[in-house]
Design a protein around this motif. Sequence first.
Motif, PDB file in Angstrom:
ATOM      1  N   ARG A   1       0.709  -1.026   0.102  1.00  0.00           N
ATOM      2  CA  ARG A   1      -0.001   0.213  -0.091  1.00  0.00           C
ATOM      3  C   ARG A   1       0.756   1.222   0.073  1.00  0.00           C
ATOM      4  O   ARG A   1       0.619   2.059  -0.688  1.00  0.00           O
ATOM      5  N   ILE A   2       1.971   1.444   0.852  1.00  0.00           N
ATOM      6  CA  ILE A   2       2.936   2.319   0.744  1.00  0.00           C
ATOM      7  C   ILE A   2       3.390   2.700  -0.779  1.00  0.00           C
ATOM      8  O   ILE A   2       3.587   3.690  -1.020  1.00  0.00           O
ATOM      9  N   ILE A   3       3.843   1.734  -1.139  1.00  0.00           N
ATOM     10  CA  ILE A   3       4.523   1.494  -2.570  1.00  0.00           C
ATOM     11  C   ILE A   3       3.629   2.336  -3.620  1.00  0.00           C
ATOM     12  O   ILE A   3       4.022   3.129  -4.347  1.00  0.00           O
ATOM     13  N   ILE A   4       2.473   1.699  -3.522  1.00  0.00           N
ATOM     14  CA  ILE A   4       1.368   2.227  -4.389  1.00  0.00           C
ATOM     15  C   ILE A   4       1.001   3.639  -4.230  1.00  0.00           C
ATOM     16  O   ILE A   4       1.027   4.448  -5.264  1.00  0.00           O
ATOM     17  N   THR A   5       1.001   3.693  -3.018  1.00  0.00           N
ATOM     18  CA  THR A   5       0.606   5.515  -2.604  1.00  0.00           C
ATOM     19  C   THR A   5       1.825   6.462  -3.112  1.00  0.00           C
ATOM     20  O   THR A   5       1.537   7.500  -3.629  1.00  0.00           O
ATOM     21  N   TYR A   6       2.755   6.044  -2.731  1.00  0.00           N
ATOM     22  CA  TYR A   6       3.963   6.496  -3.243  1.00  0.00           C
ATOM     23  C   TYR A   6       4.353   7.084  -4.628  1.00  0.00           C
ATOM     24  O   TYR A   6       4.408   8.170  -5.057  1.00  0.00           O
ATOM     25  N   PHE A   7       4.107   6.026  -5.280  1.00  0.00           N
ATOM     26  CA  PHE A   7       4.056   6.225  -7.104  1.00  0.00           C
ATOM     27  C   PHE A   7       2.925   6.797  -7.542  1.00  0.00           C
ATOM     28  O   PHE A   7       3.076   7.112  -8.570  1.00  0.00           O
ATOM     29  N   LEU A   8       1.656   6.970  -6.733  1.00  0.00           N
ATOM     30  CA  LEU A   8       0.488   7.327  -7.369  1.00  0.00           C
ATOM     31  C   LEU A   8       0.677   8.821  -8.195  1.00  0.00           C
ATOM     32  O   LEU A   8       0.350   8.999  -9.364  1.00  0.00           O
ATOM     33  N   PRO A   9       1.460   9.784  -7.665  1.00  0.00           N
ATOM     34  CA  PRO A   9       1.277  11.012  -8.114  1.00  0.00           C
ATOM     35  C   PRO A   9       2.195  11.302  -9.431  1.00  0.00           C
ATOM     36  O   PRO A   9       2.664  12.256  -9.928  1.00  0.00           O
ATOM     37  N   TYR A  10       3.330  10.388  -9.615  1.00  0.00           N
ATOM     38  CA  TYR A  10       4.051  10.196 -10.576  1.00  0.00           C
ATOM     39  C   TYR A  10       4.001   9.621 -11.884  1.00  0.00           C
ATOM     40  O   TYR A  10       3.309   8.708 -11.954  1.00  0.00           O
ATOM     41  N   LYS A  11       4.665  10.191 -13.013  1.00  0.00           N
ATOM     42  CA  LYS A  11       4.497   9.478 -14.339  1.00  0.00           C
ATOM     43  C   LYS A  11       5.775   8.576 -14.411  1.00  0.00           C
ATOM     44  O   LYS A  11       5.636   7.392 -15.170  1.00  0.00           O
ATOM     45  N   ASN A  12       6.746   9.098 -13.809  1.00  0.00           N
ATOM     46  CA  ASN A  12       7.992   7.990 -13.668  1.00  0.00           C
ATOM     47  C   ASN A  12       8.803   8.328 -12.323  1.00  0.00           C
ATOM     48  O   ASN A  12       8.487   9.314 -11.731  1.00  0.00           O
ATOM     49  N   ALA A  13       9.377   7.397 -11.737  1.00  0.00           N
ATOM     50  CA  ALA A  13      10.036   7.340 -10.483  1.00  0.00           C
ATOM     51  C   ALA A  13      11.508   6.595 -10.410  1.00  0.00           C
ATOM     52  O   ALA A  13      11.429   5.844 -11.085  1.00  0.00           O
ATOM     53  N   ASP A  14      12.410   7.411  -9.977  1.00  0.00           N
ATOM     54  CA  ASP A  14      13.650   6.673  -9.729  1.00  0.00           C
ATOM     55  C   ASP A  14      13.617   5.823  -8.665  1.00  0.00           C
ATOM     56  O   ASP A  14      13.179   5.792  -7.328  1.00  0.00           O
ATOM     57  N   MET A  15      14.043   4.225  -9.008  1.00  0.00           N
ATOM     58  CA  MET A  15      13.750   3.451  -7.968  1.00  0.00           C
ATOM     59  C   MET A  15      15.048   3.454  -7.054  1.00  0.00           C
ATOM     60  O   MET A  15      14.755   2.824  -5.874  1.00  0.00           O
ATOM     61  N   ASN A  16      16.138   4.204  -7.180  1.00  0.00           N
ATOM     62  CA  ASN A  16      16.985   4.137  -6.129  1.00  0.00           C
ATOM     63  C   ASN A  16      16.649   5.207  -5.059  1.00  0.00           C
ATOM     64  O   ASN A  16      16.962   4.885  -4.052  1.00  0.00           O
ATOM     65  N   ALA A  17      15.803   6.230  -5.590  1.00  0.00           N
ATOM     66  CA  ALA A  17      15.212   7.137  -4.718  1.00  0.00           C
ATOM     67  C   ALA A  17      13.995   6.427  -3.630  1.00  0.00           C
ATOM     68  O   ALA A  17      13.778   6.708  -2.639  1.00  0.00           O
ATOM     69  N   MET A  18      13.202   5.670  -4.401  1.00  0.00           N
ATOM     70  CA  MET A  18      12.352   5.028  -3.837  1.00  0.00           C
ATOM     71  C   MET A  18      12.597   4.120  -2.763  1.00  0.00           C
ATOM     72  O   MET A  18      12.425   3.705  -1.660  1.00  0.00           O
ATOM     73  N   ALA A  19      13.910   3.220  -3.063  1.00  0.00           N
ATOM     74  CA  ALA A  19      14.489   2.072  -2.304  1.00  0.00           C
ATOM     75  C   ALA A  19      14.799   3.034  -1.014  1.00  0.00           C
ATOM     76  O   ALA A  19      14.713   2.375   0.280  1.00  0.00           O
ATOM     77  N   MET A  20      15.405   4.172  -1.188  1.00  0.00           N
ATOM     78  CA  MET A  20      16.082   4.992   0.180  1.00  0.00           C
ATOM     79  C   MET A  20      14.887   5.320   0.893  1.00  0.00           C
ATOM     80  O   MET A  20      14.942   5.191   2.134  1.00  0.00           O
ATOM     81  N   LYS A  21      13.664   5.648   0.262  1.00  0.00           N
ATOM     82  CA  LYS A  21      12.592   6.167   1.080  1.00  0.00           C
ATOM     83  C   LYS A  21      11.871   4.885   1.908  1.00  0.00           C
ATOM     84  O   LYS A  21      11.569   5.156   2.738  1.00  0.00           O
TER      85      LYS A  21
END
Length: 508
Positions: free
Chosen positions: A369-389
């Motif tokens: 649920r956190i991953i889905i909510t995190y990515f929701l507002p973006y068209k693309n996302a850096d997976m390195n930044a996501m992994a850190m968060k």
Amino acid sequence: MESVSAMSENNNPSSSKFSTGKKSSKYEGPYQVDVSETGFDLETITLSYTGLLRIFRLLYVAEHCPALRSDALLASLHYLKETSATNIYKQVLEEIKKQNIELPADFDESWLERTQRGYVQKLEKLDTDLRNFRTNSIKDSIRRGNEDLGDHYLGAGDFHSAVRCYVSSRDYCVSPRHVITMCMNVIKASFFMQNWANVLSYVTKAEQALESLETTMKSPVTPSVTTSSSLPADLSEAEIASRLKVYAGIAELATGRYKLAARHFLAVSFDHCANKFQDLISPQTLIRYVCLCSLATLERAEVHRLIIMSSNMKQYLELEPSIRDIILDFYQTSYSSVLTNMSRQEPIFALDQYLARHLPTLYDEIRHRIIITYFLPYKNADMNAMAMKLNTTVNVLEDELVHLIRLEKIKARIDSKNKILYVADTDQRWHAYQHALSVTKRSEKITGALLLRSAIMKANLVVRDESASTAGRPPKMKGKSRGHLVPGYSSNMMMMMDDNEFYEDETM
């Protein structure tokens, strides 16, 4: 801890047969938990619980926490002297000797024999009284005799016999209050057996009896029906309703229906839980259940409305600051803090016999649920930044994203080389055309119906059947249709309408 494990299975016979149909959990079997960094101690159990549930929780800690094993076994032995559960007492005593734990100085060797003798004597007396009641055919006395015998079995840990006695009293219940008492007794014994289907079944019956009781109280009734002494443990209707919510919530949690469990727990009054439910659940335990089940199943707006802004839930949160921080961080999208605090609390959660086996599933659902909510507002996302968060590695995150994409929870594509997550391309023009066509067809249908109704009203066309005037609708004519001339159509055109169709259009 083989004997403690066997003891748990003996007193919870359905636990080994129960399965939610999900993959095996790492918190099943003889797992071990390290609580050295959590500040957890046995007083959280001994001061918050009473009765047999306190003993079973201590035994669960003894089985899965080596650091607290000795203290938990000795505490269990001490509290068992407040009951007549001699079989459990013997098993705990054998385990203490097996672990080479020193017995307390005030250990009473004659307690076991004395208690067994008293148990048998009381059992014979209750059985004799019940037979006399049946001979005299006094319904209320037979019901009370079955309840007393069931209570005697329950105190000794013989839950099967207790359920049998409680169910036998059902035929002698003459008022909703008697039915509530019977249901609460069956639920309590089934709860210790972990027979969740039986718990949920009798919770439903008890809630129906409560509704019937409320209806009865609003109408004139005889004094014998309205006496409050027949309520279980002198609980009010509101307290019984809260208690039923706790039983239902734990049963739903145990069967893997986490959203229903969260709804039940959220309906439990803090005053009732803190002052009346020491033999069932503590406020600290309930808010843990609320936290995990809610974050795994509810939307952020619901979490804010039902938990953060709830005056009832705020009282629970004040007792558990760590749980309050997790919920607030989740709502404020501080996901790194959420996952860090959840990781710290995991050893404590793992020492709860009703929660432990569901922890991996709940934690995975919350992470997803956190991953889905995190990515929701973006068209693309850096997976390195996501992994850190998200406090994880890129490879683990990529595996989770692949899993979510396969489940169609995220419509995205992964650039494995550059480690970028892209929103899946969608043809917005095609979706717009499809929406427009759908609206057009719906509007055309509504407009046609309105024109037809207008034409019928303008022509003042009414079909009446005198034989069915009282019913307000003529009987259907099988195999025949009536013709109605509608103005605006050619003279040789007759619109054929069935009676049912005519009335359906007339109501539009």
